[in-house]
Write a protein that holds these residues in place. Structure first.
Motif, short mmCIF file in Angstrom:
data_model
loop_
_atom_site.label_atom_id
_atom_site.label_comp_id
_atom_site.label_asym_id
_atom_site.label_seq_id
_atom_site.Cartn_x
_atom_site.Cartn_y
_atom_site.Cartn_z
N PRO A 44 32.48 47.05 42.11
CA PRO A 44 33.86 46.59 41.89
C PRO A 44 34.77 46.83 43.11
N ARG A 47 34.24 44.01 45.56
CA ARG A 47 34.95 42.80 45.12
C ARG A 47 36.45 42.92 45.39
N MET A 48 37.02 44.09 45.16
CA MET A 48 38.44 44.29 45.42
C MET A 48 38.74 44.14 46.91
N LEU A 51 39.07 40.64 47.83
CA LEU A 51 40.35 40.08 47.37
C LEU A 51 41.47 40.42 48.35
N GLY A 104 38.11 47.88 38.56
CA GLY A 104 38.32 46.62 39.27
C GLY A 104 39.30 45.72 38.55
N LEU A 105 40.00 44.91 39.33
CA LEU A 105 40.95 43.95 38.78
C LEU A 105 40.55 42.55 39.20
N SER A 106 40.88 41.58 38.37
CA SER A 106 40.70 40.18 38.76
C SER A 106 41.79 39.85 39.78
N LYS A 107 41.66 38.73 40.44
CA LYS A 107 42.66 38.31 41.41
C LYS A 107 44.03 38.17 40.74
N GLY A 108 44.06 37.56 39.57
CA GLY A 108 45.32 37.40 38.84
C GLY A 108 45.96 38.73 38.49
N GLU A 109 45.14 39.67 38.00
CA GLU A 109 45.66 40.99 37.64
C GLU A 109 46.19 41.72 38.88
N LEU A 110 45.44 41.60 39.98
CA LEU A 110 45.84 42.25 41.23
C LEU A 110 47.17 41.70 41.72
#
Length: 119
Positions: A44, A47-48, A51, A104-110
């Motif tokens: 995760p 992935r972050m 982003l 981890g956060l999704s792009k939208g959450e981030l």
């Protein structure tokens, strides 16, 4: 002529003081801080980090004093902030923690959290 020159000087002086007062609070304002904790072995976290390189995310990150820490190499900093999960983001303002995300956060959450905590 002397009165006109004196009046011009006074007006310029007042304008300078007004401008200085308008700029002064902004100059002393502190950017919020964002501390990111991750590790090379953490999926995760990888992935972050990807982003963080995207254009719209970078734009939001520019509003912060942003620091990235590796959990294994920066163990003392991680212990100071009691990091238990990776990735973790700590948002600070005025020396105080105002928000913490774990995992981890999704792009939208981030993007949402970056926008919310920057103002």
């Amino acid at each position: 002529m002397i009165k006109t020159a004196s009046l011009s000087f006074v007006l310029v002086f007042i304008l300078m003081i007004t401008t200085f007062r308008a700029v002064l609070p902004k100059a002393g304002a502190e950017n919020p801080k964002l501390l990111y904790f991750g590790a090379t072995w953490c999926d995760p976290c990888s992935r972050m980090k990807k982003l963080f390189k995207e254009k719209d995310v970078k734009k939001e990150l520019d509003k912060y004093d942003f620091a990235m820490y590796d959990y294994d190499r920066d163990r003392k900093v991680a212990e100071k902030y009691k990091i238990k999960f990776l990735p973790t983001m700590i948002f600070k303002r005025g020396g105080k923690i105002i928000h913490k995300t774990e995992g981890g956060l999704s792009k939208g959450e981030l993007l949402k959290v970056l926008k919310e905590k920057s103002s």
